[in-house]
Design an enzyme around this catalytic site. Structure first.
Site, PDB file in Angstrom:
ATOM      1  N   LEU A  57       0.843  -1.193   0.000  1.00  0.00           N
ATOM      2  CA  LEU A  57       0.000   0.000   0.000  1.00  0.00           C
ATOM      3  C   LEU A  57       0.878   1.243   0.000  1.00  0.00           C
ATOM      4  O   LEU A  57       1.632   1.489   0.942  1.00  0.00           O
ATOM      5  CB  LEU A  57      -0.930   0.006   1.221  1.00  0.00           C
ATOM      6  CG  LEU A  57      -2.203  -0.834   1.106  1.00  0.00           C
ATOM      7  CD1 LEU A  57      -1.870  -2.325   1.145  1.00  0.00           C
ATOM      8  CD2 LEU A  57      -3.172  -0.499   2.224  1.00  0.00           C
ATOM      9  N   ASP A  58       0.769   2.014  -1.074  1.00  0.00           N
ATOM     10  CA  ASP A  58       1.613   3.177  -1.263  1.00  0.00           C
ATOM     11  C   ASP A  58       1.231   4.310  -0.317  1.00  0.00           C
ATOM     12  O   ASP A  58       0.047   4.629  -0.157  1.00  0.00           O
ATOM     13  CB  ASP A  58       1.484   3.649  -2.717  1.00  0.00           C
ATOM     14  CG  ASP A  58       2.245   4.923  -2.994  1.00  0.00           C
ATOM     15  OD1 ASP A  58       3.477   4.887  -2.984  1.00  0.00           O
ATOM     16  OD2 ASP A  58       1.587   5.975  -3.206  1.00  0.00           O
ATOM     17  N   ALA A  59       2.230   4.939   0.287  1.00  0.00           N
ATOM     18  CA  ALA A  59       2.105   6.207   1.012  1.00  0.00           C
ATOM     19  C   ALA A  59       0.845   6.301   1.865  1.00  0.00           C
ATOM     20  O   ALA A  59       0.045   7.229   1.730  1.00  0.00           O
ATOM     21  CB  ALA A  59       2.153   7.369   0.020  1.00  0.00           C
ATOM     22  N   PHE A  97      16.281   2.375   6.960  1.00  0.00           N
ATOM     23  CA  PHE A  97      17.401   1.488   6.634  1.00  0.00           C
ATOM     24  C   PHE A  97      18.129   2.018   5.407  1.00  0.00           C
ATOM     25  O   PHE A  97      19.358   2.153   5.395  1.00  0.00           O
ATOM     26  CB  PHE A  97      16.869   0.073   6.394  1.00  0.00           C
ATOM     27  CG  PHE A  97      17.917  -0.943   6.011  1.00  0.00           C
ATOM     28  CD1 PHE A  97      18.517  -1.728   6.982  1.00  0.00           C
ATOM     29  CD2 PHE A  97      18.286  -1.133   4.689  1.00  0.00           C
ATOM     30  CE1 PHE A  97      19.475  -2.680   6.642  1.00  0.00           C
ATOM     31  CE2 PHE A  97      19.241  -2.077   4.329  1.00  0.00           C
ATOM     32  CZ  PHE A  97      19.841  -2.854   5.312  1.00  0.00           C
ATOM     33  N   GLN A 142      14.116   5.606  -4.685  1.00  0.00           N
ATOM     34  CA  GLN A 142      15.444   6.054  -4.299  1.00  0.00           C
ATOM     35  C   GLN A 142      16.405   6.133  -5.473  1.00  0.00           C
ATOM     36  O   GLN A 142      17.450   6.775  -5.361  1.00  0.00           O
ATOM     37  CB  GLN A 142      15.996   5.142  -3.203  1.00  0.00           C
ATOM     38  CG  GLN A 142      15.073   4.971  -2.014  1.00  0.00           C
ATOM     39  CD  GLN A 142      14.725   6.276  -1.302  1.00  0.00           C
ATOM     40  OE1 GLN A 142      15.304   7.315  -1.576  1.00  0.00           O
ATOM     41  NE2 GLN A 142      13.759   6.223  -0.397  1.00  0.00           N
ATOM     42  N   GLU A 190       3.829   1.278   2.895  1.00  0.00           N
ATOM     43  CA  GLU A 190       4.792   2.368   2.852  1.00  0.00           C
ATOM     44  C   GLU A 190       4.198   3.463   3.717  1.00  0.00           C
ATOM     45  O   GLU A 190       3.071   3.901   3.495  1.00  0.00           O
ATOM     46  CB  GLU A 190       4.996   2.897   1.436  1.00  0.00           C
ATOM     47  CG  GLU A 190       6.021   4.036   1.407  1.00  0.00           C
ATOM     48  CD  GLU A 190       5.982   4.863   0.138  1.00  0.00           C
ATOM     49  OE1 GLU A 190       7.003   5.495  -0.171  1.00  0.00           O
ATOM     50  OE2 GLU A 190       4.939   4.906  -0.528  1.00  0.00           O
ATOM     51  N   ASP A 250      12.298   2.822   5.046  1.00  0.00           N
ATOM     52  CA  ASP A 250      13.095   3.885   4.431  1.00  0.00           C
ATOM     53  C   ASP A 250      14.280   4.264   5.306  1.00  0.00           C
ATOM     54  O   ASP A 250      15.329   4.683   4.788  1.00  0.00           O
ATOM     55  CB  ASP A 250      12.231   5.121   4.171  1.00  0.00           C
ATOM     56  CG  ASP A 250      11.311   4.957   2.975  1.00  0.00           C
ATOM     57  OD1 ASP A 250      11.765   4.421   1.957  1.00  0.00           O
ATOM     58  OD2 ASP A 250      10.146   5.362   3.064  1.00  0.00           O
TER      59      ASP A 250
END
Length: 581
Positions: free
Chosen positions: A258-260, A313, A382, A292, A311
């Site tokens: 699941l995005d954002a 990491f 990234q 996310e 994120d």
């Protein structure tokens, strides 16, 4: 799942039998709605309670249709299961049972076995072309592929986060049946398939919902993409809940990313989604739910979701590997070694700590298992959110990257690779779209202005050199080549070790803490589920450290005496049960 009533119709065109289809549209701001068929028929839809319009029509799978609102505007079905061409054109009636599955016994894989490979279907050439990579990935040691968003978006090419028809696989990638064939073939190779879904916003071109269903949105809640979606409304919640179930049940995806979700102002929706999925999937079937979430909400990972993209990491390792501290990397510029130790010990770096913006971010995560965190050195964001799309091997030394890769693939966190990582692909992964006119210009300029905070692009003239997202070569340059090389064998060897020595014992594993050995060097330990002790020592400095190895060295890069950690090195030891303090 509760039975539908007249007040809670399933969204879209649902086949009742081989020749009859029911159409339902939630259009609370419309007075009159009709279904327009490409054969010339126009059928009025009957108004129902709470803003619904519904009708049944004799028409088979493959029928092209759209809705007419108040005799003034033709729109695609917002729950279209497929589009004949683009987001503005005809929707297609789809028979979800038409595909004959070849691998019915498939029940998925346990989450702890996950080694995820994120890929962009369009960059690889479509659903059929992705299938050609499955044997190679399975042999490498990958156990799951993750497809970047597939929802129909404007134009031919896009990362997928501009989707406006969440139920329709993008037509340029292939048909619904071809997508099912890809998933079926992945299962044949023992690969699970995850889908990245976007429930926090719609793209800027092709979303007509606001013109006949304004209550779909919260006009007083603003997101980077416009008004927030109103998940407090039952019709809106069902639109996305049914979408998630469609991918998992009709297409047999093995999980969703699941995005954002930090842009979803309704934690209750997220929990309801998780509960509905767990209720609906067959007992014994493994289905993964991954978030996310910039908010680092550890509470969502305790019962409802399997894991979160970590994120933290990536960010702290990126700072240590490259020395870059621009923009969001500045949150990791101070004491990065200590931050890495916290990440390996507790999961998140930010657990209520204050960011550069002066806001507290995150919740305590030390009680979560290591497998609640998806770790990566690169992903679509990234790489692609760099102005020139450079990959990590172009930004740091080869030996440092090997050391960091060892940490990624041998730690108990769930590793994620991005397409091309395994061959050190030289091609960039750039941000690409296929917008036109004023929107194209706005996206082009917005993209370039994003990098004004980066030292390398303070100069406006330098920002002009950032590739135009809408230019076809920007997309074409983003397709990686996959010639196997020495780096591929490095991945293959580490993943073989992971599957043999670590994966079987991940259930029940716990972090035992991490310590800073020196600047840019840490040592982390975990007790695996069978009682054995896993230790990873990492030295990302240019100075050798006196740090004797415990017995049972499983892997070390570079090969060196066991009394020292060489510069840019990693060492993995695995002590059997009863042979450690």
């Amino acid at each position: 799942m509760p039975l539908r009533t007249l007040e809670t119709w399933p969204h879209g065109a649902i086949m009742l039998d081989a020749q009859h289809t029911r159409f339902a549209l939630w259009a609370p701001d419309a007075f009159y709605v009709s279904v327009e068929l490409q054969d010339g028929r126009s059928v009025a839809m009957l108004p129902q309670a709470n803003g619904w319009f519904e009708t049944e029509i004799k028409c088979p799978a493959g029928t092209r249709y759209r809705y007419n609102i108040d005799g003034e505007m033709d729109v695609p079905d917002p729950a279209s299961r497929a589009q004949a061409s683009d987001v503005h054109g005809w929707s297609l009636v789809v028979d979800p049972l038409a595909y004959e599955w070849r691998h019915h016994p498939w029940q998925g894989r346990p989450w702890h076995e996950a080694v995820i490979y994120e890929l962009h279907v369009g960059a690889l050439g479509g659903f059929a072309a992705v299938e050609q990579h499955l044997p190679r990935l399975a042999e490498l040691g990958v156990t799951a592929i993750e497809l970047m968003p597939l929802a129909q978006f404007p134009g031919e090419r896009n990362w997928g986060y501009d989707g406006v028809l969440p139920y329709a696989p993008h037509a340029a990638y292939g048909s619904p049946e071809q997508l099912k064939h890809l998933i079926d073939s992945a299962h044949e190779h023992g690969l699970a398939v995850l889908l990245d879904v976007v429930y926090n916003h719609f793209g800027p071109d092709g979303n007509y919902l606001g013109q006949y269903a304004k209550d779909f949105f919260q006009q007083d809640v603003h997101t980077p993409w416009g008004a927030g979606i109103d998940f407090a409304r039952r019709e809106v919640r069902d639109f996305f809940l049914d979408n998630a179930l469609m991918w998992l049940l009709d297409y047999r995806f093995d999980g969703l990313r699941l995005d954002a979700v930090h842009a979803i102002d309704n934690p209750g929706f997220l929990r309801e989604l998780a509960h509905r999925v767990r209720q609906q999937v067959d007992i014994g079937r493994h289905v993964w739910l991954v978030l996310e979430n910039e908010l680092n909400q550890a509470s969502l990972l305790k019962h409802d979701f399997d894991a979160q993209w970590n994120d933290d990491f990536h960010n702290v390792l990126h700072v240590l590997l490259t020395g870059e501290t621009d923009a969001y990397y500045s949150d990791f510029a101070q004491a990065p070694t200590a931050k890495l130790a916290r990440c390996l010990s507790d999961g998140f770096v930010y657990q209520g700590h204050t960011t550069r913006h002066g806001h507290a971010r995150g919740e305590p995560s030390s009680g979560l298992p290591p497998t609640a965190f998806v770790a990566f050195l690169q992903n679509h964001d990234q790489i692609g959110n760099r102005a020139l799309g450079e990959r990590l091997h172009q930004l740091c030394s080869p030996q440092a990257l090997k050391a960091a890769t060892t940490l990624l693939l041998m730690s108990p966190m769930i590793p994620l690779l991005f397409m091309g990582d395994e061959v050190n692909a030289s091609e960039p992964f750039l941000f690409f779209t296929d917008h036109h006119g004023e929107l194209a210009e706005a996206v082009r300029e917005g993209r370039r202005n994003e990098f004004a905070d980066f030292a390398a692009f303070h100069d406006p003239e330098r920002r002009e050199r950032i590739p135009d997202p809408n230019a076809l070569p920007t997309f074409e340059q983003s397709a990686p080549s996959f010639a196997a090389n020495e780096h591929t064998e490095f991945y293959r060897h580490l993943l073989r070790l992971r599957h043999q020595h670590i994966v079987p014992h991940l259930p029940g594993s716990v972090a035992l803490g991490a310590q800073v050995l020196a600047d840019r060097a840490v040592s982390a330990r975990w007790r695996l589920g069978n009682g054995s002790l896993l230790q990873i020592d990492l030295n990302l400095s240019a100075t050798a450290l006196a740090h004797p190895a415990a017995q049972h060295v499983l892997f070390q890069t570079p090969a060196h005496d066991h009394a020292h950690l060489a510069p840019f090195s990693a060492r993995v030891t695995l002590s059997p049960v009863g042979e450690h303090p």
